[in-house]
Design an enzyme around this catalytic site. Structure first.
Site, PDB file in Angstrom:
ATOM      1  N   GLU A  45     -27.055  36.392 -55.444  1.00 12.64           N
ATOM      2  CA  GLU A  45     -25.679  35.930 -55.560  1.00 12.64           C
ATOM      3  C   GLU A  45     -24.792  37.004 -56.181  1.00 12.64           C
ATOM      4  O   GLU A  45     -25.241  37.783 -57.032  1.00 12.64           O
ATOM      5  CB  GLU A  45     -25.608  34.682 -56.434  1.00 12.64           C
ATOM      6  N   HIS A  70     -36.625  25.854 -56.278  1.00 10.55           N
ATOM      7  CA  HIS A  70     -36.107  25.911 -54.912  1.00 10.55           C
ATOM      8  C   HIS A  70     -36.940  26.792 -53.976  1.00 10.55           C
ATOM      9  O   HIS A  70     -37.328  26.378 -52.885  1.00 10.55           O
ATOM     10  CB  HIS A  70     -34.671  26.430 -54.917  1.00 10.55           C
TER      11      HIS A  70
END
Length: 458
Positions: A203, A227
């Site tokens: 990110e 995740h």
């Protein structure tokens, strides 16, 4: 649709998770499926009245342009209850006022959720009660086991939804169709034909005010332990007979039980770093250690990378590398399958001989198959070409798909108890090596691609 839940109660309804993710997902779900009807109750320790709560719900619904009779009905009937989620008295009063079968969604920090579960265990619960809780599911393997035991004393496992919204992403669900509905691909999906698998979630966003949570978690616990391991289990699973909850979760569980750190060596199989001061898209960022609310002595990483192996016949010898980081120079959210190189390229062909790569991208959801083809100007020269397809955004937001499963009593997209424990077991050797200082905490300037010397992935 066979809805089993009549009332959805959100504990922690005044928080950011509710307004930013849960309420928009509810609005979108009702817009897409106008035949749905359920009661929404918001509850938290904040003093709000029904009108203020309805205004918050309406504002969140507006972000997804929610509309229709089902939306109007919910907005008219939704109500707010001031309640302490850790108080048995408040929880009993809250649930006694619910009609039909309820679901409790814990939009709360893990420690508060655990105390709420203890409080729920002190009185009789409504029949059919569903519990939904956010990750992390514990803080290590032992605490995950204890949390599972708490939950098991309250309701059956099929009525427990451990929410991992990545399992609601269309791009993850698309893996199932791509793998199992194409005979051209599945025969190649093994260690004989695949060289490596990389799962990346890089990110450009930095801490963005999340120090209270993030500084106690870091990139490994925030993204990889939860995740990305779930995504890996879908990529690596054996073909299930159906996409029903039992078959799908059994297949994922088999993969995770067979997973361990590459060569059982967390020192060489993991890396960590945190961002120093830098600039991203013209915005100057302080070093992570200087961000408000950060305790530098914790040595929390903002970039983590771990290489794992899956000890099955299918995946023998294939490294699976999972990486996630913040404040990086480019946003990369993809799963990259690198196939084995061609065994022999005929003499006379020149140019690139790079192995074929299949890229599955998150948000926007797309796939790209990179292959070598003969050049247009020189048929003896090989060039790189990409075959691409766009999956589209999907009908629902990720949380919409998760909430759909909760309302319908379908735990297919939730994390099962044994899987939650396995995910902690997998990363525990890495966490131990980091705590003992056996893996250095490196630095990278915010806005860069990571520390110098880190090999590129994908």
């Amino acid at each position: 649709m066979t809805q089993s839940v009549s009332t959805l109660v959100i504990l922690g309804a005044s928080g950011d998770l509710t307004s930013r993710l849960l309420l928009p997902a509810i609005g979108q779900l009702l817009t897409d499926q106008p035949e749905r009807a359920f009661t929404l109750i918001g509850a938290s320790s904040d003093a709000l009245d029904d009108d203020t709560w309805r205004a918050r719900v309406r504002e969140s619904f507006a972000t997804v342009e929610a509309k229709g009779a089902a939306v109007d009905r919910l907005l008219k009937e939704t109500r707010y209850v001031e309640a302490d989620a850790t108080s048995a008295h408040d929880l009993q009063a809250l649930l006694s006022g619910v009609e039909g079968v309820p679901a409790l969604y814990f939009a709360l920090p893990p420690a508060i959720t655990a105390k709420a579960c203890d409080a729920l265990g002190t009185f009789d619960l409504p029949a059919g009660l569903t519990l939904a809780l956010e990750k992390p599911f514990g803080t290590d393997r032992e605490s995950a086991i204890r949390l599972n035991e708490r939950l098991a004393r309250l309701v059956p496992e099929d009525q427990i939804h451990r929410v991992d919204h990545f399992l609601g992403r269309s791009s993850v669900l698309n893996i199932l169709g791509l793998r199992f509905a194409n005979s051209i691909l599945e025969p190649l999906w093994d260690g004989l034909h695949i060289q490596r698998v990389d799962i990346l979630y890089d990110e450009t966003l930095a801490l963005e005010g999340r120090a209270r949570y993030y500084d106690t978690a870091g990139a490994l616990m925030d993204m990889i332990q939860s995740h990305l391991l779930q995504v890996m289990s879908v990529l690596g699973m054996e073909p299930p007979s159906t996409l029903g909850a039992r078959d799908l979760r059994d297949a994922k569980g088999l993969v995770l039980r067979a997973t361990r750190v590459w060569d059982d060596d967390p020192v060489t199989a993991s890396r960590r770093a945190r961002y120093a001061a830098g600039e991203i898209e013209g915005r100057k960022l302080p070093a992570y250690a200087d961000e408000e609310g950060v305790d530098p002595s914790r040595q929390t990483e903002t970039l983590a990378e771990v290489t794992l192996q899956i000890d099955t016949w299918r995946w023998k010898g294939v490294p699976f590398t999972l990486r996630s980081g913040k404040a990086l120079g480019s946003r990369r959210r993809e799963m990259v399958v690198t196939f084995a190189p061609a065994q022999h390229v005929p003499s006379g062909l020149t140019g690139t001989t790079e192995p074929a790569k299949l890229r599955l991208l998150f948000a926007p959801d797309a796939l790209s198959l990179e292959v070598n083809i003969n050049g247009t100007d020189d048929p003896f020269g090989l060039e790189r070409a990409s075959l691409t397809a766009d999956f589209g955004p999907g009908a629902l937001l990720a949380y919409g798909e998760v909430l759909e499963g909760i309302l319908d009593g379908d735990p297919s997209l939730s994390v099962r108890a044994d899987t939650a424990v396995e995910c902690w077991r997998i990363v525990e050797p890495v966490l131990a090596a980091w705590r003992e200082g056996r893996v250095p905490l490196e630095e990278y300037p915010a806005g860069s691609e990571g520390p110098d010397g880190w090999a590129g992935l994908g």
